[in-house]
Write a protein that holds these residues in place. Structure first.
Motif, short mmCIF file in Angstrom:
data_model
loop_
_atom_site.label_atom_id
_atom_site.label_comp_id
_atom_site.label_asym_id
_atom_site.label_seq_id
_atom_site.Cartn_x
_atom_site.Cartn_y
_atom_site.Cartn_z
N LYS A 1 1.07 -1.24 0.28
CA LYS A 1 0.21 0.35 -0.04
C LYS A 1 0.91 1.19 -0.17
O LYS A 1 2.54 1.15 0.42
CB LYS A 1 -1.21 -0.04 1.36
CG LYS A 1 -1.26 -0.82 1.14
CD LYS A 1 -2.88 -0.87 2.43
CE LYS A 1 -3.68 -2.42 2.38
NZ LYS A 1 -3.32 -3.80 2.83
N ASN A 2 0.12 2.27 0.08
CA ASN A 2 0.97 3.27 -0.31
C ASN A 2 1.92 3.80 1.50
O ASN A 2 1.20 3.72 2.55
CB ASN A 2 0.44 4.35 0.01
CG ASN A 2 -0.31 5.24 -1.41
OD1 ASN A 2 -0.33 4.23 -2.87
ND2 ASN A 2 -1.26 5.83 -1.41
N ASN A 3 2.94 4.23 0.88
CA ASN A 3 4.18 3.98 2.07
C ASN A 3 4.28 2.55 2.88
O ASN A 3 5.50 3.51 4.11
CB ASN A 3 3.84 5.43 2.94
CG ASN A 3 3.55 6.52 2.51
OD1 ASN A 3 4.71 6.64 1.68
ND2 ASN A 3 2.43 7.20 2.80
#
Length: 289
Positions: free
Chosen positions: A28-30
């Motif tokens: 997922k993001n980051n």
């Protein structure tokens, strides 16, 4: 599973360097993930098809752009390991090859892919002088459209069967289709103004292509035979990885269609593709036969 007779196949299109990871899920993001396994291999639709064609006992040649960037040594060594020859139209280019980063989800076999494809490594029409001596079949994936069109035209003139890997519609395919004998398409292949399978069959049939099939993953294959759309069931398996299954299908199809009927070639290619889906990556299935 190797043939009693060996054939020569020319595979025209995309060559990439594939970095393939096995993980619980895409990040997922980051988020940072630690993969459970990874593979580095040459990739691209016609590349995986050529490796399959070679593995089944034939001589395979990939026609594309590879160049001389340090990363290309990984591509060249992998293809040499599977006895696949490369015709490189820009052997002196120092541009890095297209790289695909792929995450295979453990448990479902689904894959997430990011790649630049061949947008920066196109063969110019002035560089094309196809030599098809001793070639028995040609496969084109549409990623090198000018090159593919020139080779398809020459193959048609020399009565060499031409297969397209219709993974998705690409601008310029309409120039190649008049020279095609076998259109093997995915469910995501939609020519202009086509929105469903019957319209795709009609479009390709109007182009004069006598043999057409549309694959649907684990669902039955639709194919056109004697002006009638028919259904071919595919094997039920325990899925590990869908990566490259379509490419492997095309390479196996090129092998079998030189020996069998269109329907039988589809059936046997589906068996090879199903086998490939039971192992991680695009190569390990070869050790499971």
């Amino acid at each position: 599973m190797q043939n009693q007779k060996s054939f020569n196949g020319l595979f025209v299109g995309l060559v990439t360097l594939d970095l393939i990871y096995l993980a619980e899920s895409p990040p997922k993001n980051n988020q940072k993930l630690v993969a459970e396994d990874y593979i580095v291999a040459a990739g691209g639709p016609v590349t995986n098809a050529a490796v399959t064609f070679s593995y089944l006992g034939n001589k395979a040649v990939v026609s594309s752009v590879v160049g001389c960037h340090p990363m290309t040594q990984l591509i060249k060594s992998d293809l040499a390991n599977y006895q696949v020859e490369i015709i490189d139209y820009y052997p002196t280019t120092e541009n890095p090859p297209p790289v695909s980063s792929i995450i295979v989800t453990k448990g479902t076999g689904e894959r997430a892919v990011i790649s630049i494809n061949a947008v920066k490594t196109q063969v110019d029409s002035q560089a094309i002088s196809p030599d098809l001596r001793d070639i028995d079949i040609v496969l084109i994936d549409g990623h090198q459209m000018k090159l593919g069109c020139a080779i398809a035209k020459q193959a048609k003139a020399e009565n060499i069967p031409v297969v397209i890997d219709g993974g998705s519609w690409k601008p310029g395919f309409d120039k190649v289709l008049p020279f095609v004998d076998y259109a093997i398409c995915s469910a995501n292949f939609y020519p202009p103004d086509c929105q469903n399978s019957p319209e795709v069959f009609a479009y390709l049939n109007q182009m004069g292509i006598p043999h057409i099939a549309i694959t649907h993953g684990e669902k039955p294959i639709q194919y056109l035979s004697k002006n009638e759309i028919k259904i071919l069931k595919v094997p039920k398996i325990q899925l590990a990885d869908t990566l490259g299954a379509g490419d492997i299908f095309h390479g196996a199809f090129c092998n079998y269609v030189l020996q069998e009927t269109f329907t039988t070639a589809l059936e046997k290619a589906a068996q090879i593709a199903a086998l490939s889906c039971q192992s991680f990556g695009t190569r390990r299935w070869m050790g499971n036969q």
